[in-house]
Scaffold this motif. Structure first.
Motif, short mmCIF file in Angstrom:
data_model
loop_
_atom_site.label_atom_id
_atom_site.label_comp_id
_atom_site.label_asym_id
_atom_site.label_seq_id
_atom_site.Cartn_x
_atom_site.Cartn_y
_atom_site.Cartn_z
N LYS A 190 0.83 -1.23 0.00
CA LYS A 190 0.00 0.00 0.00
C LYS A 190 0.86 1.27 0.00
N SER A 191 1.82 1.34 0.93
CA SER A 191 2.58 2.58 1.07
C SER A 191 3.47 2.83 -0.14
N THR A 192 4.06 1.76 -0.66
CA THR A 192 4.89 1.88 -1.86
C THR A 192 4.04 2.39 -3.01
N CYS A 220 -2.20 6.03 7.69
CA CYS A 220 -3.06 5.60 8.80
C CYS A 220 -2.72 4.15 9.14
N ASP A 221 -1.50 3.96 9.57
CA ASP A 221 -1.01 2.62 9.87
C ASP A 221 -0.01 2.83 11.01
N PRO A 222 -0.15 2.08 12.10
CA PRO A 222 0.77 2.30 13.23
C PRO A 222 2.24 2.08 12.88
N LYS A 223 2.53 1.52 11.68
CA LYS A 223 3.93 1.38 11.25
C LYS A 223 4.58 2.73 10.99
N ASN A 224 3.79 3.76 10.72
CA ASN A 224 4.30 5.14 10.51
C ASN A 224 5.29 5.29 9.37
N ASP A 225 5.24 4.39 8.40
CA ASP A 225 6.23 4.47 7.32
C ASP A 225 5.60 4.75 5.97
N SER A 226 4.36 5.21 5.99
CA SER A 226 3.67 5.44 4.72
C SER A 226 4.43 6.42 3.83
N TYR A 274 -5.30 8.63 1.58
CA TYR A 274 -5.19 7.96 2.87
C TYR A 274 -4.64 6.56 2.62
N ASP A 275 -3.60 6.21 3.35
CA ASP A 275 -2.96 4.89 3.20
C ASP A 275 -3.31 4.11 4.47
N VAL A 276 -4.24 3.18 4.34
CA VAL A 276 -4.84 2.59 5.54
C VAL A 276 -4.64 1.09 5.64
#
Ligand code: ADP
Ligand code: MG
Length: 270
Positions: A14-16, A37-43, A120-122
């Motif tokens: 998703k983030s890529t 919007c992902d607790p990984k915080n790397d979007s 939004y990247d969820v």
């Protein structure tokens, strides 16, 4: 203003994909804001060239009401405005609840403003209350689901479709389509195409699995920045154009697990 969201299983790309779409739109002259919007915080890492230093939730925890626009909005590649909602410490609190607080804070700060496109990247392994917020509260209107041909990715995609269906009946939220991000599964494109059709939507792109994505990633760059003349960059540009030119219009018709399993078997065993 396009209000877009990319949902999908963790690790599916998703983030890529979101970052390359944002980069492509920005390079085409659009103003773009990407919200992780992902607790990984790397979007937004590939857009910023580093991990986001301050997420919305971190800043709210540190500064309370004193949080400012500059604390949470960071400028990345091609001028894309980058925001990370943030999440709780692992094992403490609810990530979904965190997204609610983060999005409310952004609204209070008018941090998103009126760009041409918001993405939004969820994370969508489960569409629990919090992760459904971008759909439920009308933050996002055109929903795209990223999946590969792997069973668990399709399982998550089908669940996300259930969430979209629920909220589509009361508001403007619609499914824009399925984005296939290849994992080189047997008959993958045919399978995902059939999956999209069964969900009453379309396959908007089939993104090949390409090592150039890792080459860009280890340099903390999008493919659009690292290798703008590559075939992979062109795939992302075409996807961005397609998303820009279309409006989510589909109300998905998700299936039960047995039917999904049978579909995966049908294409996988041919
Ligand atoms: P998510 O945001 O869904 O958790 P990421 O975008 O972080 O997933 O992608 C997970 C990993 O897969 C990353 O290492 C990324 O570089 C890789 N990846 C994503 N898409 C592709 C692709 N099309 N080809 C090769 N690697 C990819
Ligand atoms: Mg991600």
């Amino acid at each position: 203003m396009k209000k877009l969201a990319l949902y999908g299983k963790g690790g599916i790309g998703k983030s890529t994909t979101a970052s390359n779409i944002s980069a492509a739109l920005a390079l085409a002259g659009k103003s773009v804001c990407q919200i992780g919007c992902d607790p990984k915080n790397d979007s937004t890492r590939l857009l910023l060239g580093r991990n986001c230093r301050s997420t919305v939730l971190d800043t709210v925890r540190d500064k309370g009401d004193a949080v400012t626009y500059d604390d949470v909005v960071h400028t990345g590649f091609a001028g894309v405005r980058c925001i990370e909602a943030g999440g709780p410490e692992p094992g403490v609190g609810c990530a979904g609840r965190g997204i609610i607080v983060a999005l409310q804070t952004l609204e209070e700060l008018d941090a998103v403003g009126e760009p041409d496109a918001i993405l939004y990247d969820v994370l969508g392994d489960v569409v629990c209350g919090g992760f459904a917020v971008p759909i439920r509260e009308g933050y996002a209107e055109d929903i795209y689901i990223v999946t590969s041909g792997e069973m668990m990715a399709l399982y998550a995609a089908n669940n996300i479709a259930k969430g979209v269906r629920r909220f589509a009946s009361r508001g403007k939220v619609r499914l824009g389509g399925i984005i296939a991000n290849s994992r080189k599964v047997h008959n993958e494109e045919e399978l995902i195409m059939a999956f999209a059709k069964r969900l009453n939507t379309q396959l908007v792109a089939f993104i090949p699995r390409d090592p150039i994505v890792q080459q860009a990633e280890i340099r903390r760059q999008t493919v659009l920045e690292y290798a703008p003349d590559s075939a992979q960059a062109e795939v992302y540009r075409q996807l961005a154009t397609r998303i820009w030119e279309s409006t989510g219009s589909d109300i998905p018709t998700p299936m039960d697990f047995e039917e999904l399993e049978a579909m995966v078997y049908h294409y996988g065993s041919r």
